[in-house]
Structures are given as C-alpha cells and as structure tokens.
Design an enzyme around this catalytic site. Structure first.
Site, PDB file in Angstrom:
ATOM      1  N   ARG A 151     -15.917 -14.847  -8.844  1.00  0.00           N
ATOM      2  CA  ARG A 151     -15.439 -13.472  -9.017  1.00  0.00           C
ATOM      3  C   ARG A 151     -16.602 -12.494  -8.831  1.00  0.00           C
ATOM      4  O   ARG A 151     -16.466 -11.466  -8.170  1.00  0.00           O
ATOM      5  CB  ARG A 151     -14.816 -13.340 -10.414  1.00  0.00           C
ATOM      6  CG  ARG A 151     -14.107 -12.059 -10.701  1.00  0.00           C
ATOM      7  CD  ARG A 151     -13.339 -12.115 -12.009  1.00  0.00           C
ATOM      8  NE  ARG A 151     -12.184 -13.034 -11.930  1.00  0.00           N
ATOM      9  CZ  ARG A 151     -11.021 -12.702 -11.383  1.00  0.00           C
ATOM     10  NH1 ARG A 151     -10.877 -11.492 -10.824  1.00  0.00           N
ATOM     11  NH2 ARG A 151     -10.023 -13.549 -11.352  1.00  0.00           N
ATOM     12  N   MET A 203      -4.476  -6.100  -6.703  1.00  0.00           N
ATOM     13  CA  MET A 203      -4.074  -7.095  -7.682  1.00  0.00           C
ATOM     14  C   MET A 203      -5.214  -8.036  -8.044  1.00  0.00           C
ATOM     15  O   MET A 203      -5.064  -9.246  -8.027  1.00  0.00           O
ATOM     16  CB  MET A 203      -2.870  -7.882  -7.157  1.00  0.00           C
ATOM     17  CG  MET A 203      -1.685  -7.016  -6.801  1.00  0.00           C
ATOM     18  SD  MET A 203      -1.215  -5.903  -8.149  1.00  0.00           S
ATOM     19  CE  MET A 203      -0.225  -6.991  -9.112  1.00  0.00           C
ATOM     20  N   GLY A 262       0.790  -1.229   0.000  1.00  0.00           N
ATOM     21  CA  GLY A 262       0.000   0.000   0.000  1.00  0.00           C
ATOM     22  C   GLY A 262       0.817   1.271   0.000  1.00  0.00           C
ATOM     23  O   GLY A 262       0.367   2.304   0.496  1.00  0.00           O
ATOM     24  N   HIS A 308      -0.634   1.842 -12.995  1.00  0.00           N
ATOM     25  CA  HIS A 308      -0.011   0.672 -13.608  1.00  0.00           C
ATOM     26  C   HIS A 308       1.469   0.985 -13.816  1.00  0.00           C
ATOM     27  O   HIS A 308       1.802   2.061 -14.341  1.00  0.00           O
ATOM     28  CB  HIS A 308      -0.699   0.365 -14.946  1.00  0.00           C
ATOM     29  CG  HIS A 308      -0.143  -0.821 -15.644  1.00  0.00           C
ATOM     30  ND1 HIS A 308      -0.424  -2.118 -15.265  1.00  0.00           N
ATOM     31  CD2 HIS A 308       0.710  -0.925 -16.689  1.00  0.00           C
ATOM     32  CE1 HIS A 308       0.230  -2.954 -16.050  1.00  0.00           C
ATOM     33  NE2 HIS A 308       0.923  -2.259 -16.921  1.00  0.00           N
ATOM     34  N   GLU A 324       5.646   6.853  -8.980  1.00  0.00           N
ATOM     35  CA  GLU A 324       4.220   6.543  -8.736  1.00  0.00           C
ATOM     36  C   GLU A 324       3.700   7.375  -7.559  1.00  0.00           C
ATOM     37  O   GLU A 324       2.582   7.904  -7.596  1.00  0.00           O
ATOM     38  CB  GLU A 324       4.046   5.059  -8.427  1.00  0.00           C
ATOM     39  CG  GLU A 324       4.336   4.150  -9.603  1.00  0.00           C
ATOM     40  CD  GLU A 324       4.195   2.690  -9.229  1.00  0.00           C
ATOM     41  OE1 GLU A 324       3.382   2.353  -8.359  1.00  0.00           O
ATOM     42  OE2 GLU A 324       4.913   1.872  -9.843  1.00  0.00           O
ATOM     43  N   LEU A 361     -11.207  -6.883 -12.064  1.00  0.00           N
ATOM     44  CA  LEU A 361     -12.580  -6.619 -11.637  1.00  0.00           C
ATOM     45  C   LEU A 361     -13.543  -6.959 -12.777  1.00  0.00           C
ATOM     46  O   LEU A 361     -13.212  -6.792 -13.954  1.00  0.00           O
ATOM     47  CB  LEU A 361     -12.701  -5.155 -11.229  1.00  0.00           C
ATOM     48  CG  LEU A 361     -11.855  -4.821  -9.983  1.00  0.00           C
ATOM     49  CD1 LEU A 361     -11.567  -3.339  -9.906  1.00  0.00           C
ATOM     50  CD2 LEU A 361     -12.551  -5.322  -8.727  1.00  0.00           C
TER      51      LEU A 361
HETATM   52  C1  GRF Z   1       3.292  -0.919  -7.726  1.00  0.00           C
HETATM   53  O1  GRF Z   1       4.258  -1.267  -8.698  1.00  0.00           O
HETATM   54  C2  GRF Z   1       2.062  -0.425  -8.445  1.00  0.00           C
HETATM   55  O2  GRF Z   1       2.373   0.186  -9.682  1.00  0.00           O
HETATM   56  C3  GRF Z   1       1.317  -1.693  -8.698  1.00  0.00           C
HETATM   57  O3  GRF Z   1       1.468  -2.416  -7.486  1.00  0.00           O
HETATM   58  C4  GRF Z   1       2.808  -2.183  -7.009  1.00  0.00           C
HETATM   59  C5  GRF Z   1       2.813  -2.053  -5.505  1.00  0.00           C
HETATM   60  O4  GRF Z   1       2.045  -0.945  -5.143  1.00  0.00           O
HETATM   61  N1  GRF Z   1      -0.043  -1.432  -9.044  1.00  0.00           N
HETATM   62  P1  GRF Z   1       1.834  -0.531  -3.570  1.00  0.00           P
HETATM   63  O5  GRF Z   1       3.202  -0.356  -2.969  1.00  0.00           O
HETATM   64  O6  GRF Z   1       1.093  -1.680  -2.904  1.00  0.00           O
HETATM   65  O7  GRF Z   1       1.042   0.738  -3.637  1.00  0.00           O
END
Ligand code: GRF
Length: 193
Positions: free
Chosen positions: A68, A93, A11, A112, A177, A96
């Site tokens: 799902r 992850m 997170g 992403h 990010e 959806l």
């Molecule tokens: C990151 O590489 C993000 O781009 C992908 O998940 C990875 C971990 O993200 N979607 P976080 O540290 O859990 O926010």
C-alpha cells in the site's frame, strides 16, 4: 490553481466537477482548472471522459505495487507532477495511508454516499435500507487519517421511498452528489481566490 481528481470507476462525480468548471468558467472566476484525472484502475470508464475533455488521464495501477505504501508513493508522485492546490477523491475506492493523507492535509476532499457520521465504509445504501432509515444522502468532507470522518463541507439529503432498493436509492443519492461536489470545490476555490 490546479485540481487533480482521483477515480476508480465511472467517474460521474469527476465529470460533474469538470462540467461545472467549464460551465462556471472557474479559470476566470478562481484562476483554477482541473489539470488531470488519475485512476488506480486501467479500465476506469471515467478515463475516456477525461481524455475526451482534453485532460491528462493517467493510471497508477495499484496491482503493480507490492505494498500500500509503494502504491501511495507512486500515486503521490503522479499527483505532484501537477502541483495541485486541491486533490479530489471522486469514486476513488482505495484506503489511503496516513502518510499520504498527511501529505495532502487540508487540500484533500472525498465524497461519501451517506449522511456521515452515519454509515461510514461500504454498502451504505443497503445498510440505510436495512436500518429502516427514512432519509439518506451524501457527504463531501475533508480527508483525514480517520476513514470517512473528516470535517464535513457539504451534505445533501434524499427521501427513502417505499420499494426502494440499494440501486434506486443509490441513483437518487448520486444525482445529489453531482450537485454538492462541484459546489463544495467551488466554495473552497472561492475562499482561496
Ligand atoms: C458514488 O456513490 C460515490 O459516492 C462513491 O463512489 C460512487 C461512484 O462514484 N464515492 P462515481 O460515479 O465514480 O463518481
């Protein structure tokens, strides 16, 4: 305006958004706040951070659902208890269902770790290295039924350096990010303010 952030792991992107909301006083600037963090995994490290910040930190464990669709329904119910203006996928992850995406159309974001439309899907950094890319990066986009292909809101680019591994490249991208995701959310809140 409420923001609900969905996570699956550490997170760090969620934490960057929570910190930006506090630092830039989104409550005052946009009448907006992060209302809850929801994870599909009970062991997600980000839940501890959310609790420390006094946020609702909830789990909808996908392993508890037979399909799902059933998981997505339970997830939507948990989200809607907060009546969010914005649902932010941050290291979430799960793919959806179209019904879920439709429900939140226009207010569902994702980050992403590639320069979309290049490298949708998984293992983006290794694929960029294997392809001999000189640059890599991250993309914040609106989520649509077409996985990793919604309208782009922000991007950041980083150089690929000699000797880079997927891990060193991932770390360089992750730093970016944490800059572009809060920026993208703030600009959407500014438009809606
Ligand atoms: C990151 O590489 C993000 O781009 C992908 O998940 C990875 C971990 O993200 N979607 P976080 O540290 O859990 O926010």
């Amino acid at each position: 305006k409420k923001i609900v952030i969905l996570i699956s792991g550490g997170g760090s992107n969620m934490a960057a958004i929570v910190r930006a909301a506090q630092r830039d006083n989104w409550r005052k600037a946009f009448a907006a706040e992060v209302a809850a963090v929801i994870s599909n995994r009970p062991d997600a490290g980000g839940l501890a951070f959310a609790r420390e910040q006094g946020l609702a930190a909830e789990v909808v464990d996908h392993k508890q659902f037979a399909s799902r669709e059933a998981f997505d329904e339970a997830l939507a119910a948990a989200i809607d208890r907060h009546s969010p203006a914005l649902v932010v996928l941050a290291g979430f992850m799960r793919i959806l269902t179209p019904a879920f995406v439709e429900r939140y159309r226009g207010r569902l974001l994702n980050i992403h770790p590639s320069l979309l439309p290049a490298f949708p899907g998984l293992h983006t950094h290794q694929r960029a290295l294997d392809a001999g890319c000189r640059f890599a990066g991250a993309t914040v986009h609106q989520v649509t039924a077409d996985l990793d292909h919604g309208p782009i809101l922000e991007q950041a680019v980083v150089p690929v350096l000699p000797g880079d591994t997927a891990a060193t490249l991932a770390a360089r991208v992750l730093t970016q990010e944490h800059l572009i995701y809060p920026r993208a959310v703030a600009s959407l809140l500014r438009q809606a303010a």
